[in-house]
Design an enzyme around this catalytic site. Structure first.
Site, PDB file in Angstrom:
ATOM      1  N   LYS A  76     -68.906  76.648 -23.553  1.00  0.00           N
ATOM      2  CA  LYS A  76     -67.593  77.099 -24.041  1.00  0.00           C
ATOM      3  C   LYS A  76     -67.417  78.575 -23.727  1.00  0.00           C
ATOM      4  CE  LYS A  76     -68.960  79.782 -27.600  1.00  0.00           C
ATOM      5  NZ  LYS A  76     -68.792  81.232 -27.613  1.00  0.00           N
ATOM      6  N   VAL A  79     -79.111  80.639 -21.299  1.00  0.00           N
ATOM      7  CA  VAL A  79     -79.702  80.725 -22.638  1.00  0.00           C
ATOM      8  C   VAL A  79     -79.311  82.081 -23.242  1.00  0.00           C
ATOM      9  CG1 VAL A  79     -81.882  80.736 -23.921  1.00  0.00           C
ATOM     10  CG2 VAL A  79     -81.627  79.282 -21.880  1.00  0.00           C
ATOM     11  N   MET A  91     -72.333  81.392 -24.325  1.00  0.00           N
ATOM     12  CA  MET A  91     -71.576  80.221 -23.877  1.00  0.00           C
ATOM     13  C   MET A  91     -71.941  78.978 -24.676  1.00  0.00           C
ATOM     14  SD  MET A  91     -71.316  80.737 -19.792  1.00  0.00           S
ATOM     15  CE  MET A  91     -69.667  80.035 -19.651  1.00  0.00           C
ATOM     16  N   SER A 122     -75.699  75.000 -28.683  1.00  0.00           N
ATOM     17  CA  SER A 122     -74.742  74.165 -29.423  1.00  0.00           C
ATOM     18  C   SER A 122     -74.357  72.941 -28.594  1.00  0.00           C
ATOM     19  CB  SER A 122     -73.484  74.972 -29.743  1.00  0.00           C
ATOM     20  OG  SER A 122     -73.824  76.109 -30.502  1.00  0.00           O
ATOM     21  N   ASP A 135     -70.679  76.714 -33.507  1.00  0.00           N
ATOM     22  CA  ASP A 135     -70.028  76.277 -32.264  1.00  0.00           C
ATOM     23  C   ASP A 135     -70.291  74.812 -31.926  1.00  0.00           C
ATOM     24  OD1 ASP A 135     -69.182  78.895 -31.739  1.00  0.00           O
ATOM     25  OD2 ASP A 135     -71.019  79.363 -30.646  1.00  0.00           O
TER      26      ASP A 135
HETATM   27  O1  C5P Z   1     -73.675  79.480 -36.610  1.00  0.00           O
HETATM   28  P1  C5P Z   1     -74.673  80.021 -35.641  1.00  0.00           P
HETATM   29  O2  C5P Z   1     -76.068  79.550 -35.919  1.00  0.00           O
HETATM   30  O3  C5P Z   1     -74.277  79.835 -34.213  1.00  0.00           O
HETATM   31  O4  C5P Z   1     -74.668  81.589 -35.879  1.00  0.00           O
HETATM   32  C1  C5P Z   1     -75.691  82.432 -35.378  1.00  0.00           C
HETATM   33  C2  C5P Z   1     -75.550  83.794 -35.999  1.00  0.00           C
HETATM   34  O5  C5P Z   1     -74.361  84.428 -35.508  1.00  0.00           O
HETATM   35  C3  C5P Z   1     -75.382  83.809 -37.500  1.00  0.00           C
HETATM   36  O6  C5P Z   1     -76.627  83.811 -38.155  1.00  0.00           O
HETATM   37  C4  C5P Z   1     -74.626  85.119 -37.742  1.00  0.00           C
HETATM   38  O7  C5P Z   1     -75.496  86.230 -37.675  1.00  0.00           O
HETATM   39  C5  C5P Z   1     -73.740  85.195 -36.526  1.00  0.00           C
HETATM   40  N1  C5P Z   1     -72.392  84.616 -36.782  1.00  0.00           N
HETATM   41  C6  C5P Z   1     -71.513  85.315 -37.607  1.00  0.00           C
HETATM   42  N2  C5P Z   1     -70.272  84.809 -37.841  1.00  0.00           N
HETATM   43  C7  C5P Z   1     -69.875  83.654 -37.271  1.00  0.00           C
HETATM   44  C8  C5P Z   1     -70.748  82.934 -36.431  1.00  0.00           C
HETATM   45  C9  C5P Z   1     -72.007  83.454 -36.197  1.00  0.00           C
HETATM   46  O8  C5P Z   1     -71.858  86.387 -38.130  1.00  0.00           O
HETATM   47  N3  C5P Z   1     -68.655  83.192 -37.511  1.00  0.00           N
END
Ligand code: C5P
Length: 312
Positions: free
Chosen positions: A19, A109, A113, A117, A150
Site C-alpha cells: 500500500k 521490509v 509499504m 501487513s 494496516d
Molecule cells: O499498528 P502497527 O503495529 O502497524 O503500528 C506500529 C507502530 O506504529 C505502533 O506501535 C505505533 O508506534 C505506530 N503507529 C502510531 N499510530 C498509528 C499507527 C501506528 O503511532 N495510527
C-alpha cells in the site's frame, strides 16, 4: 447438474499488495500510544505471495524477490506476524492447527509499504481456505485490525480511506490508474521512530482531515486529470526527512528527473515519484537510474486486495 466435490487443498497461495498512502493526516498521539489518522490508502502492483501448507508445527520460510528486499530483518519464528495471524485465526474458530508458511517477498521490509501487513492479510485468507473455515468478512477484518493498523486495508485493497489508527477502512471509488516510481532505500526506517519524531517536531495539533475535493478527483479523474498531484500529502514527511535527510535528496532528484510530484510512502523510507502514465514512469525510473538510484520499481494502483492465486 451434479457438482463434483473438490478435495481439501494441500496448499493455498494468496497474493497481497503493497500500500501507499496518497494522503496521510496525523493527529495528536492518543493515550494508547497510537495516533489518530485520516488517510487515503491505495493498493499498488507490488506483491508478496504467501503459500500455506498443512503441518504439525508452525514454520516460516522467506524467499526475497529482488535486491531491495532485506530478508534478514524478517523473523522466521513465532514472532513473525504471519504466525500471529495463523494462531489468531485458529483461536477465533477454537481449533488447534498449524501450517508451514512461505513468503515470497517483493514488498520492501520496513519500507513504509505495509509488507508485513500484506503478509498477515494473505495468511488469514490462505489459512481460511486451507482449513475450510468460511470466516465472514467482518470477522476477518476484526482479526486483521488486531494484528496491525494496516492489515484490514491489505484485505480490502483498491483505494480506501482509513480512520481510527488506520484500521477502519472504507472503500473509495477510484476510476483512475495512477502510475508511480517506487524508490527503495538501502536501510529500513522504524515506524515508531518516525511517529516519535513527528510528536517532537509537529505534535499533530492541526486539521488533518482528507479534503473532499481529493476524493472527488479520485472518483472523477476525467474532470480534473492533473488534480491528484496537488492533493498528495503526508504529515510524516518532515519527520522522516529529519531522521533521514537523504530522503529529501531523493525527492529532489526525482523531481529533477521529471516526476510530477513526490511523496514519502507511509512512514518511509520508500519514496514515491508520481508519473502521468506507464511510459513516463519508465522514463523517470531510467533517469533516476542514471543518477545512481537503481533500486526502483514502476507500479500502478489501485489493484485488488489479498486474493487466492493458486491451490496445490
Ligand atoms: O499498528 P502497527 O503495529 O502497524 O503500528 C506500529 C507502530 O506504529 C505502533 O506501535 C505505533 O508506534 C505506530 N503507529 C502510531 N499510530 C498509528 C499507527 C501506528 O503511532 N495510527
Amino acid at each position: 447438474m451434479s457438482e463434483a466435490l473438490l478435495p481439501d487443498p494441500v496448499s493455498v497461495t494468496v497474493r497481497a499488495p503493497a500500500k501507499i498512502n496518497v494522503y496521510l493526516g496525523v493527529g495528536k498521539v492518543r493515550d494508547d500510544g497510537f495516533h489518530p489518522l485520516e488517510t487515503v490508502y491505495q493498493a499498488v502492483s507490488l506483491y508478496d505471495d504467501v503459500t500455506v501448507t498443512a503441518a504439525e508445527e508452525w514454520a516460516v520460510t522467506l524467499l526475497a524477490d529482488g535486491d531491495h528486499v532485506d530478508g534478514s530483518a524478517v523473523p522466521d519464528d513465532d514472532t513473525n506476524i504471519v504466525v500471529r495471524a495463523g494462531k489468531a485465526l485458529a483461536a477465533h474458530h477454537g481449533i488447534e492447527r498449524a501450517a508451514e508458511i512461505e513468503i515470497r517477498k517483493t514488498i520492501p521490509v520496513a519500507g513504509g509499504m505495509a509488507g508485513g501487513s500484506a503478509d498477515a492479510a494473505a495468511t488469514l485468507v490462505a489459512l481460511d481456505r486451507l482449513w475450510n473455515l468460511d470466516t465472514s468478512d467482518d470477522d476477518l477484518l476484526a482479526l486483521a485490525a488486531d494484528l496491525g493498523s494496516d492489515v484490514p486495508f491489505a484485505l480490502v485493497g483498491g483505494t480506501a480511506t482509513g480512520t481510527g489508527r488506520g484500521e477502519v477502512v472504507t472503500p473509495v471509488d477510484d476510476a483512475g490508474t495512477w502510475w508511480w516510481v517506487v524508490v527503495f532505500s538501502d536501510e529500513g526506517l522504524s515506524t515508531p521512530s518516525v511517529y516519535g519524531a513527528y510528536d517532537l517536531l509537529e505534535g499533530g495539533d492541526h486539521d488533518y482531515r482528507v479534503r473532499p475535493a481529493m476524493l472527488d478527483t479520485l472518483r472523477h479523474p476525467e474532470d480534473n486529470p492533473d488534480g491528484l498531484p496537488m492533493f498528495l500529502y503526508n504529515d510524516l514527511e518532515d519527520a522522516a526527512f529529519y531522521l533521514r535527510p537523504d530522503l529529501q535528496t531523493t525527492a529532489e532528484a526525482a523531481l529533477e528527473c521529471g516526476a510530477a510530484t513526490t511523496l514519502l510512502s507511509g512512514s518511509g523510507p520508500t519514496m514515491l515519484a508520481m508519473a502521468t502514465d506507464a511510459d513516463h514512469a519508465r522514463e523517470v525510473a531510467g533517469r533516476l537510474a542514471g543518477r545512481g538510484y537503481t533500486r526502483t520499481a514502476v507500479a500502478h494502483g489501485p489493484v485488488a486486495g489479498a486474493h487466492v492465486v493458486a491451490y496445490g
